[in-house]
Design a protein around this motif. Structure first.
Motif, PDB file in Angstrom:
ATOM      1  N   MET A  21      29.883  31.741  46.647  1.00  0.00           N
ATOM      2  CA  MET A  21      31.266  32.125  46.396  1.00  0.00           C
ATOM      3  C   MET A  21      31.993  32.322  47.713  1.00  0.00           C
ATOM      4  N   LYS A  22      33.279  32.095  47.703  1.00  0.00           N
ATOM      5  CA  LYS A  22      34.100  32.418  48.863  1.00  0.00           C
ATOM      6  C   LYS A  22      34.219  33.931  48.976  1.00  0.00           C
ATOM      7  N   ASP A  23      33.989  34.438  50.161  1.00  0.00           N
ATOM      8  CA  ASP A  23      34.050  35.874  50.403  1.00  0.00           C
ATOM      9  C   ASP A  23      35.503  36.335  50.426  1.00  0.00           C
ATOM     10  N   GLY A  24      35.811  37.376  49.680  1.00  0.00           N
ATOM     11  CA  GLY A  24      37.161  37.918  49.684  1.00  0.00           C
ATOM     12  C   GLY A  24      37.765  37.983  48.300  1.00  0.00           C
ATOM     13  N   LYS A  25      38.679  38.909  48.119  1.00  0.00           N
ATOM     14  CA  LYS A  25      39.387  39.057  46.857  1.00  0.00           C
ATOM     15  C   LYS A  25      40.477  37.997  46.729  1.00  0.00           C
ATOM     16  N   SER A  26      40.742  37.582  45.503  1.00  0.00           N
ATOM     17  CA  SER A  26      41.816  36.631  45.250  1.00  0.00           C
ATOM     18  C   SER A  26      42.442  36.922  43.902  1.00  0.00           C
ATOM     19  N   GLU A  27      43.643  36.437  43.704  1.00  0.00           N
ATOM     20  CA  GLU A  27      44.365  36.698  42.460  1.00  0.00           C
ATOM     21  C   GLU A  27      43.892  35.744  41.372  1.00  0.00           C
ATOM     22  N   LEU A  28      43.415  36.301  40.273  1.00  0.00           N
ATOM     23  CA  LEU A  28      42.926  35.481  39.171  1.00  0.00           C
ATOM     24  C   LEU A  28      44.068  34.932  38.324  1.00  0.00           C
ATOM     25  N   TYR A  29      45.118  35.723  38.171  1.00  0.00           N
ATOM     26  CA  TYR A  29      46.254  35.304  37.348  1.00  0.00           C
ATOM     27  C   TYR A  29      47.508  36.042  37.821  1.00  0.00           C
ATOM     28  N   ALA A  30      48.659  35.487  37.485  1.00  0.00           N
ATOM     29  CA  ALA A  30      49.930  36.108  37.855  1.00  0.00           C
ATOM     30  C   ALA A  30      50.268  37.221  36.870  1.00  0.00           C
ATOM     31  N   LYS A  31      50.857  38.273  37.367  1.00  0.00           N
ATOM     32  CA  LYS A  31      51.206  39.413  36.529  1.00  0.00           C
ATOM     33  C   LYS A  31      52.417  39.100  35.648  1.00  0.00           C
ATOM     34  N   ALA A  32      52.336  39.545  34.409  1.00  0.00           N
ATOM     35  CA  ALA A  32      53.421  39.369  33.442  1.00  0.00           C
ATOM     36  C   ALA A  32      53.268  40.437  32.362  1.00  0.00           C
ATOM     37  N   LYS A  33      54.188  40.441  31.426  1.00  0.00           N
ATOM     38  CA  LYS A  33      54.067  41.349  30.290  1.00  0.00           C
ATOM     39  C   LYS A  33      53.432  40.661  29.087  1.00  0.00           C
ATOM     40  N   ASN A  34      53.530  39.331  29.064  1.00  0.00           N
ATOM     41  CA  ASN A  34      53.010  38.558  27.940  1.00  0.00           C
ATOM     42  C   ASN A  34      52.124  37.429  28.454  1.00  0.00           C
ATOM     43  N   TYR A  35      50.953  37.296  27.835  1.00  0.00           N
ATOM     44  CA  TYR A  35      49.992  36.282  28.276  1.00  0.00           C
ATOM     45  C   TYR A  35      49.654  35.345  27.120  1.00  0.00           C
ATOM     46  N   VAL A  36      49.444  34.096  27.481  1.00  0.00           N
ATOM     47  CA  VAL A  36      48.992  33.085  26.534  1.00  0.00           C
ATOM     48  C   VAL A  36      47.685  32.524  27.089  1.00  0.00           C
ATOM     49  N   LEU A  37      46.580  32.781  26.393  1.00  0.00           N
ATOM     50  CA  LEU A  37      45.248  32.453  26.893  1.00  0.00           C
ATOM     51  C   LEU A  37      44.569  31.474  25.938  1.00  0.00           C
ATOM     52  N   VAL A  38      44.115  30.352  26.482  1.00  0.00           N
ATOM     53  CA  VAL A  38      43.522  29.299  25.649  1.00  0.00           C
ATOM     54  C   VAL A  38      42.233  28.816  26.299  1.00  0.00           C
ATOM     55  N   ALA A  39      41.172  28.683  25.492  1.00  0.00           N
ATOM     56  CA  ALA A  39      39.905  28.201  26.051  1.00  0.00           C
ATOM     57  C   ALA A  39      38.996  27.663  24.967  1.00  0.00           C
ATOM     58  N   ASP A  40      38.151  26.708  25.369  1.00  0.00           N
ATOM     59  CA  ASP A  40      37.001  26.365  24.544  1.00  0.00           C
ATOM     60  C   ASP A  40      35.840  27.227  25.027  1.00  0.00           C
ATOM     61  N   SER A  41      34.635  26.933  24.595  1.00  0.00           N
ATOM     62  CA  SER A  41      33.496  27.789  24.931  1.00  0.00           C
ATOM     63  C   SER A  41      33.281  27.924  26.438  1.00  0.00           C
ATOM     64  N   THR A  42      33.571  26.860  27.192  1.00  0.00           N
ATOM     65  CA  THR A  42      33.326  26.909  28.629  1.00  0.00           C
ATOM     66  C   THR A  42      34.284  27.846  29.349  1.00  0.00           C
ATOM     67  N   GLY A  43      35.440  28.111  28.749  1.00  0.00           N
ATOM     68  CA  GLY A  43      36.424  28.952  29.411  1.00  0.00           C
ATOM     69  C   GLY A  43      36.440  30.395  28.963  1.00  0.00           C
ATOM     70  N   ILE A  44      35.616  30.736  27.973  1.00  0.00           N
ATOM     71  CA  ILE A  44      35.627  32.108  27.462  1.00  0.00           C
ATOM     72  C   ILE A  44      35.270  33.147  28.528  1.00  0.00           C
ATOM     73  N   PRO A  45      34.339  32.885  29.455  1.00  0.00           N
ATOM     74  CA  PRO A  45      34.058  33.901  30.474  1.00  0.00           C
ATOM     75  C   PRO A  45      35.278  34.306  31.298  1.00  0.00           C
ATOM     76  N   VAL A  46      36.071  33.343  31.749  1.00  0.00           N
ATOM     77  CA  VAL A  46      37.236  33.704  32.558  1.00  0.00           C
ATOM     78  C   VAL A  46      38.311  34.364  31.692  1.00  0.00           C
ATOM     79  N   ILE A  47      38.489  33.906  30.469  1.00  0.00           N
ATOM     80  CA  ILE A  47      39.460  34.543  29.579  1.00  0.00           C
ATOM     81  C   ILE A  47      39.048  35.985  29.286  1.00  0.00           C
ATOM     82  N   SER A  48      37.749  36.209  29.110  1.00  0.00           N
ATOM     83  CA  SER A  48      37.245  37.565  28.876  1.00  0.00           C
ATOM     84  C   SER A  48      37.526  38.452  30.076  1.00  0.00           C
ATOM     85  N   ALA A  49      37.326  37.924  31.278  1.00  0.00           N
ATOM     86  CA  ALA A  49      37.583  38.701  32.496  1.00  0.00           C
ATOM     87  C   ALA A  49      39.062  39.084  32.586  1.00  0.00           C
ATOM     88  N   ILE A  50      39.935  38.159  32.222  1.00  0.00           N
ATOM     89  CA  ILE A  50      41.364  38.460  32.231  1.00  0.00           C
ATOM     90  C   ILE A  50      41.682  39.556  31.229  1.00  0.00           C
TER      91      ILE A  50
END
Length: 268
Positions: free
Chosen positions: A122-151
């Motif tokens: 992994m690249k060392d250092g913190k980074s922004e996973l997603y942009a801040k908002a009040k409303n989110y639209v999250l879409v994934a198949d099985s391969t994307g569920i880990p990142v959606i869960s983290a969000i």
């Protein structure tokens, strides 16, 4: 930016659902991963059979490819998600979609036992996973569920989300913890390699129009369709959407990387 490259050891694993395996890993330098962001991509290095050590390849940034290693020691490199870390237990964990021996990562996770080795980069250092908002639209198949869960786990009680997730069947529905007000929509697909209805279902949804951000993680054609719909039809801005395909049907990850990356760059 410095790259963290660690050979880690399996401590345990668990089936979250019949087709989802969480593998826990430890090592003397696990603490280094605390300086990264949960949900960000990592690269795993899977050693070949009969090789008990991870030989990390060097990356040629001019050619944008891994420098060759002999077949006896050359690991398979795949992209996954940094799913979590526990410094007290000195563990990180990665979630795998289990589809038998079809693919080196699935085969490794299915057969993984305590003491097995896995390389994690992994690249060392913190980074922004997603942009801040009040409303989110999250879409994934099985391969994307880990990142959606983290969000979802990082959202606050003041935020809202529409979350459309595709899994094999109803037994694959996961319990995802979040403080946010989330409307979950689960859809089923037992043959994702033959196509998906995610884009069609998505285009029937009522989406937010202000203070919004979308995150899409799925198969190549699905991501392309949803991205085009949001950008061209609904006129979402570049800063309002992150969409990336983790795989392309019929083509191994390492063979489709260039095309998936190129398609993303031409539409961002």
């Amino acid at each position: 930016m410095k790259t963290i490259r660690e050979e880690l050891t399996v401590t345990r694993k668990e089936y979250i659902t019949p087709h989802y395996i969480r593998v826990y890993l430890t090592g003397k330098n696990v603490h280094l991963f605390d300086n990264t962001t949960i949900g960000i991509n990592n690269k795993i290095a899977i050693p070949p059979k009969n090789c008990s050590k991870v030989y990390f390849p060097e990356y040629d940034y001019e050619k944008m490819e891994w420098k060759p290693l002999s077949e006896e020691i050359r690991p398979s490199i795949r992209t996954y998600t940094h799913r979590g870390i526990d410094l007290e237990k000195k563990e990180i964990w990665i979630d795998f979609v289990a589809h038998g021996e079809n693919g080196p990562a699935s085969a490794w996770a299915t057969n993984a036992k305590v003491g097995d080795k896995l390389g994690v980069m992994m690249k060392d250092g913190k980074s922004e996973l997603y942009a801040k908002a009040k409303n989110y639209v999250l879409v994934a198949d099985s391969t994307g569920i880990p990142v959606i869960s983290a969000i979802l786990e990082s959202l606050s009680e003041d935020e809202k989300a529409v979350c459309l997730l595709e899994v094999f069947d109803k037994d694959e529905i996961q319990k995802i913890h979040t403080k946010a007000d989330v409307h979950f929509i689960w859809t089923y697909n037992q043959h994702p390699e033959k196509g998906s209805d995610l884009s069609a279902i998505f285009q029937e949804l009522t989406l937010p129009v202000i203070s919004k951000f979308g995150y899409v993680a799925a198969e190549f054609s699905t991501v392309k369709d949803i991205r085009n719909y949001l950008r061209k039809d609904l006129r979402w801005g570049q800063e309002e959407l992150y969409a990336y395909s983790y795989w392309k049907s019929g083509i191994a990850e390492d063979k489709s990387l260039t095309e998936r990356r190129s398609e993303k760059e031409t539409t961002e």
